[in-house]
Design a protein around this motif. Sequence first.
Motif: not given
Length: 499
Positions: A324-329, A317-320, A205-206, A193-196
């Motif tokens: 970019t997706v993980m940072e937006q959680i 997998a998330l780190v490598t 990321s903060d 929802v946040v990304i879309i």
Amino acid sequence: MATPESQPIVHNQVTVLDALRSPRLLSREILAGMVTTLALIPEVISFSIVAGVDPMVSLVASIVLTITMSVLGGRPGVITAAAGSVALVIAPLVHEYGVQYVLPTVVLAGIIQIVFGFAGLARLMRFIPRSVMTGFVNALGILIFTAQVPHILNVPWLAYVLFALTLAIIFLVPRFTTVVPSPLVAIIIVTAVVIIAGLAVPNVSDEGSLTGSLPGITPFVVPWDLATLQLIWPTALSVAFVGLMETLLTAKLVDEMTETPSHKGRESWALGVSNILGAFYGGIAGCAMIGQTVLNVKTGRARTRISTAVAGLFLLALVTGLSTVMEQIPMVALAAVMMVVAITTVDWHSVKPSTLKRMPLPETTVMVVTVTVVVLTNNLATGVIVGVVLAMVLFARRVAHVIIVRRTVAADGAVAHYEISGPLFFGSSNDLVDKFSYSQDPGRVTIDLSRAQIWDASSVAALDSIESKYNSHDVTVSIEGLDERSTGFHRRLTGLFNT
């Protein structure tokens, strides 16, 4: 009879082979590991800031720790990563002398943990009373909950909508299916929802930037000499024992949750090996992550090493590849998940008025003190130590008053007979000397210890003192009724305290 330590497998233990043979169990393990990883990331990043190291250092060390412990550890289901307790201990060293001293410190701490494990010292965990464990669990729930509060304060109003949406999904999804953990569904939906919608809310990321690349082998840049050893050993000792305490307490908690035993010695030396490997490839120590372990075992219902291995591999997998997706959680989504975990972690039965009314006051006191110290210090290890010491003091005080001395005199008045009941140790035997009528007794005295046991040198010294006082009145004393162990103990030490 075999003990849990010597025979860790029981009939209700779910094995890796069981999970691999069952698609249902395997999917449960995989999904539990994935949702645990998502809850692990922001904590690891925030703890790296506390320790004064780069977030990627803590993340990579967590990958190494989690995967290594999934293979070597003695308690399946426990999530091991760069933890806050270790960060707090190692932070002063980093801030004063620099990050280059982290590697030798962690290596030394790992060696201590390996020695601890192989020496069998993990068996000391059996001396932690249930009241301390209950306080530990309740304090854990409070700490997990309060740690999430900053993530839902002073945030845009949309964050509260996402917070409520996360909670709604967590509680509604289980009504339709339990195949996929509802926290994982909630995090995925809210993040989508946040990304879309392009919503601007605080996210992972903060907490710290993620580069998406691995740091490689940690260089050893300080001399391994006596000067370095003198500098690092106090911190290494603290890292070792704080990590061991939190890991072993977490293992014991999982034992109770799953009703299966574990090998605490193996868990101890495996933690040492994992920390050494994490230090050389990552750079910081870790221990069991209690909140994430509860999420993995209680919410995700994980029971095998598969879940912990998946957590490590998914984090890799998330780190490598998916940084970019993980940072937006959104942080509020993760905060909502952990708050639910915190609420379910607390042993609510232990604080019910009906339970408190029936519980002995010393037990309740120990539980409350443990919770209070943990919350005030923000340190689970400190709270447990204080709780154990208090429990020991209260126990010693209680049993010190269970000694009963009965005096009878033979019909002819020639012999005085004393019967002592209860355990003789430093707390109870100190007053024993005052229980005898030295000047009034006849020429012969017998002391019957068939209902007593000698447990320490203080008791032998007390008996020697009683004999000496009677001898000064020309009274003959005979001690009888001791069991075989107490007899040997008394024979070995008697007479040593009057010289």
